[in-house]
Design a protein around this motif. Sequence first.
Motif, PDB file in Angstrom:
ATOM      1  N   ILE A   2       3.737  36.767   5.310  1.00 57.19           N
ATOM      2  CA  ILE A   2       4.956  36.968   6.086  1.00 57.19           C
ATOM      3  C   ILE A   2       6.096  37.429   5.176  1.00 57.19           C
ATOM      4  O   ILE A   2       6.286  36.892   4.082  1.00 57.19           O
ATOM      5  N   ASP A  27       6.418  37.945  11.240  1.00 59.09           N
ATOM      6  CA  ASP A  27       5.313  37.484  12.081  1.00 59.09           C
ATOM      7  C   ASP A  27       5.700  36.142  12.693  1.00 59.09           C
ATOM      8  O   ASP A  27       6.695  35.524  12.292  1.00 59.09           O
ATOM      9  N   VAL A  29       5.817  32.252  13.363  1.00 61.20           N
ATOM     10  CA  VAL A  29       5.792  31.172  12.376  1.00 61.20           C
ATOM     11  C   VAL A  29       5.774  29.812  13.066  1.00 61.20           C
ATOM     12  O   VAL A  29       6.143  29.692  14.233  1.00 61.20           O
ATOM     13  N   ASN A  30       5.332  28.803  12.309  1.00 59.28           N
ATOM     14  CA  ASN A  30       5.286  27.448  12.846  1.00 59.28           C
ATOM     15  C   ASN A  30       6.581  26.674  12.631  1.00 59.28           C
ATOM     16  O   ASN A  30       6.826  25.677  13.291  1.00 59.28           O
ATOM     17  N   ASP A  91       4.114  29.550   7.444  1.00 59.66           N
ATOM     18  CA  ASP A  91       2.884  29.985   8.081  1.00 59.66           C
ATOM     19  C   ASP A  91       1.826  28.995   7.614  1.00 59.66           C
ATOM     20  O   ASP A  91       1.647  27.936   8.186  1.00 59.66           O
ATOM     21  N   ASN A  92       1.131  29.290   6.548  1.00 59.03           N
ATOM     22  CA  ASN A  92       0.305  28.275   5.893  1.00 59.03           C
ATOM     23  C   ASN A  92       1.093  27.562   4.798  1.00 59.03           C
ATOM     24  O   ASN A  92       0.750  26.462   4.401  1.00 59.03           O
TER      25      ASN A  92
END
Lengths: 106, 113
Positions: A2, A27, A29-30, A91-92
């Motif tokens: 991202i 992108d 995202v969490n 993201d991760n």
Amino acid sequence: GIQVEQSPPDLILQEGANSTLRCNFSDSVNNLQWFHQNPWGQLINLFYIPSGTKQNGRLSATTVATERYSLLYISSSQTTDSGVYFCAVVDNDMRFGAGTRLTVKP
Amino acid sequence: DVKVTQSSRYLVKRTGEKVFLECVQDMDHENMFWYRQDPGLGLRLIYFSYDVKMKEKGDIPEGYSVSREKKERFSLILESASTNQTSMYLCASSLTGQGHGYTFGSGTRLTVV
């Protein structure tokens, strides 16, 4: 991964002025956080805001996840607001923008 | 409050030395991270860990290694320090899953001479 872009890179204000800082991300995202880095280097969490609007005193933030941006509003700025403001998305793992350096002059 | 403690605020080391940066968190967080911060580049992820003895490379792992022998401690190791590793190093921790933010330590400013 991202991409996170912040604007403007630098901002100089007179005390009492309002400002808007922007964060665009590439992108979905969490998680999205806004941080303030004080002159001693400490990153202070301002908002955890993956979507919606939050307010804390003179600061508020809005994230529009579907359009992939977030805004940080500072009203009635004070000299103690000076420092670097970072937007970071998860993201991760957490990815940071390059920051906005805010200088508030008395 | 969650506390993330970095052992040194300022550090000066010589080129070629092995350098250990220590980070301890006191809230039983699963995830720990090491970032470096350089002017104009924001924070860049070096390594992270989701569990004890587990590590994952971030964006810029070259020249670094990490160790996580205990859940609360995450160490960053510069195997042979070089001048281009002069930087501010920041450690962070978080709980697993959505809805949890990151908490940062106060940083270690490392100068390699």
